[in-house]
Design a protein around this motif. Structure first.
Motif, mmCIF file in Angstrom:
data_model
loop_
_atom_site.group_PDB
_atom_site.id
_atom_site.type_symbol
_atom_site.label_atom_id
_atom_site.label_comp_id
_atom_site.label_asym_id
_atom_site.label_seq_id
_atom_site.Cartn_x
_atom_site.Cartn_y
_atom_site.Cartn_z
ATOM 1 N N LEU A 21 0.826 -1.208 0.000
ATOM 2 C CA LEU A 21 0.000 0.000 0.000
ATOM 3 C C LEU A 21 0.858 1.255 0.000
ATOM 4 O O LEU A 21 0.578 2.220 -0.714
ATOM 5 N N ARG A 22 1.923 1.255 0.797
ATOM 6 C CA ARG A 22 2.790 2.435 0.835
ATOM 7 C C ARG A 22 3.497 2.652 -0.500
ATOM 8 O O ARG A 22 3.709 3.789 -0.926
ATOM 9 N N ALA A 23 3.841 1.553 -1.162
ATOM 10 C CA ALA A 23 4.478 1.670 -2.477
ATOM 11 C C ALA A 23 3.522 2.266 -3.501
ATOM 12 O O ALA A 23 3.964 2.816 -4.522
ATOM 13 N N ASN A 24 2.213 2.185 -3.222
ATOM 14 C CA ASN A 24 1.215 2.741 -4.134
ATOM 15 C C ASN A 24 0.650 4.068 -3.642
ATOM 16 O O ASN A 24 -0.423 4.500 -4.092
ATOM 17 N N GLY A 25 1.360 4.703 -2.715
ATOM 18 C CA GLY A 25 1.021 6.070 -2.340
ATOM 19 C C GLY A 25 0.050 6.229 -1.196
ATOM 20 O O GLY A 25 -0.449 7.342 -0.965
ATOM 21 N N PHE A 26 -0.230 5.169 -0.438
ATOM 22 C CA PHE A 26 -1.151 5.274 0.683
ATOM 23 C C PHE A 26 -0.386 5.451 1.993
ATOM 24 O O PHE A 26 0.750 4.985 2.138
ATOM 25 N N SER A 27 -1.029 6.115 2.946
ATOM 26 C CA SER A 27 -0.507 6.214 4.299
ATOM 27 C C SER A 27 -1.161 5.119 5.131
ATOM 28 O O SER A 27 -2.381 4.918 5.039
ATOM 29 N N THR A 28 -0.381 4.399 5.928
ATOM 30 C CA THR A 28 -0.922 3.242 6.641
ATOM 31 C C THR A 28 -0.605 3.282 8.131
ATOM 32 O O THR A 28 0.398 3.862 8.557
ATOM 33 N N SER A 29 -1.493 2.653 8.901
ATOM 34 C CA SER A 29 -1.251 2.357 10.307
ATOM 35 C C SER A 29 -1.672 0.915 10.527
ATOM 36 O O SER A 29 -2.533 0.396 9.816
ATOM 37 N N VAL A 30 -1.070 0.264 11.516
ATOM 38 C CA VAL A 30 -1.367 -1.139 11.782
ATOM 39 C C VAL A 30 -1.847 -1.295 13.217
ATOM 40 O O VAL A 30 -1.246 -0.752 14.148
ATOM 41 N N ALA A 31 -2.941 -2.046 13.391
ATOM 42 C CA ALA A 31 -3.428 -2.447 14.712
ATOM 43 C C ALA A 31 -3.382 -3.964 14.756
ATOM 44 O O ALA A 31 -3.859 -4.626 13.831
ATOM 45 N N GLU A 32 -2.816 -4.528 15.822
ATOM 46 C CA GLU A 32 -2.601 -5.971 15.864
ATOM 47 C C GLU A 32 -3.624 -6.733 16.694
ATOM 48 O O GLU A 32 -3.535 -7.949 16.813
ATOM 49 N N ASP A 33 -4.583 -6.015 17.279
ATOM 50 C CA ASP A 33 -5.656 -6.710 17.998
ATOM 51 C C ASP A 33 -6.915 -5.851 17.952
ATOM 52 O O ASP A 33 -6.897 -4.697 17.502
ATOM 53 N N GLY A 34 -8.021 -6.426 18.434
ATOM 54 C CA GLY A 34 -9.305 -5.751 18.332
ATOM 55 C C GLY A 34 -9.394 -4.470 19.138
ATOM 56 O O GLY A 34 -9.970 -3.471 18.685
ATOM 57 N N GLU A 35 -8.836 -4.476 20.340
ATOM 58 C CA GLU A 35 -8.894 -3.283 21.188
ATOM 59 C C GLU A 35 -8.150 -2.124 20.541
ATOM 60 O O GLU A 35 -8.636 -0.987 20.516
ATOM 61 N N MET A 36 -6.964 -2.407 20.019
ATOM 62 C CA MET A 36 -6.179 -1.356 19.358
ATOM 63 C C MET A 36 -6.908 -0.850 18.113
ATOM 64 O O MET A 36 -6.914 0.353 17.837
ATOM 65 N N ALA A 37 -7.540 -1.761 17.387
ATOM 66 C CA ALA A 37 -8.271 -1.370 16.183
ATOM 67 C C ALA A 37 -9.396 -0.403 16.520
ATOM 68 O O ALA A 37 -9.589 0.617 15.839
ATOM 69 N N LEU A 38 -10.165 -0.702 17.558
ATOM 70 C CA LEU A 38 -11.259 0.187 17.953
ATOM 71 C C LEU A 38 -10.733 1.538 18.407
ATOM 72 O O LEU A 38 -11.308 2.581 18.080
#
Length: 219
Positions: A21-38
């Protein structure tokens, strides 16, 4: 630049998606569990969420339901190894906008991401973020503090953009690390403090406040 939240507990898969995704110009963040995602999805602005179902703690179905109950309307593409009709129907009826079964080709994921982003109702693109006499031009990647023009490094730019998109909101070190440095960071690192000090040197000590025990905020 579109911002995408990747919710995936398998580091190898998360890194693969994030790199593409970053190679295609998007900014990304990663959440590794449900609590962090929420936490991320409800407090930070994203244009799209890629959501795994088999997460530790709260699973993807629970996260999806909580997001929709909280009136978070961000498009969600579910990525999962589950391929039963029942699971697919449950996900789509629970508020998912699309469903992809693992393993998948990145080219197909990219096509679906672009399709969902085109279909999402979006406000006119903002090119300058402002807070008082502080401004950040997203095109030139330069900041203005009062009547001074300030050059920023790439990390300083992303960090200041994050603060300006959430003025007055306390951002934890974990949120800042994930958004600015992505998945590959050491939670025990003091890198956030180092870069906040750098911003203060360039923009003024009053620009970023320390909220003891919680994080930082742009007043």
């Amino acid at each position: 630049m579109n911002r995408i939240l990747i919710v995936e507990d398998e580091e190898r898969i998360a890194a693969f998606i994030e790199k593409g995704l970053r190679a295609n110009g998007f900014s990304t963040s990663v959440a590794e569990d449900g609590e962090m995602a929420l936490d991320f999805a409800c407090t930070l602005d994203f244009d799209l969420i890629l959501l795994d179902i088999g997460l530790p703690g709260k699973d993807g179905f629970t996260v999806l339901r909580a997001l929709r109950e909280a009136q978070v309307t961000t498009p969600v593409i579910v990525l999962t190894a589950r391929d039963s009709v029942q699971d697919t129907v449950a996900g789509l009826e629970g508020g998912a906008d699309d469903w992809m079964t693992k393993p998948f080709r990145f080219e197909e994921l990219l096509a679906r991401v672009r399709l969902r982003l085109r279909g999402a109702a979006r406000a006119p693109e903002v090119t300058v973020l402002r807070s008082g006499d502080l401004a950040l031009d997203l095109r030139t990647r330069r900041a203005r503090s009062g009547d001074r023009t300030v050059d920023l490094t790439s990390r300083e730019f992303v960090l200041l953009e994050l603060f300006l998109r959430h003025p007055g909101q306390v951002l934890s070190r974990e949120q800042i690390l994930s958004h600015v440095w992505g998945y590959d960071f050491d939670p025990g690192s003091n890198i956030v403090d180092v870069y906040v000090r750098a911003l203060r040197r360039k923009l003024g000590d009053h620009r970023v406040e320390t909220v003891r025990g919680m994080g930082y905020r742009l007043p």
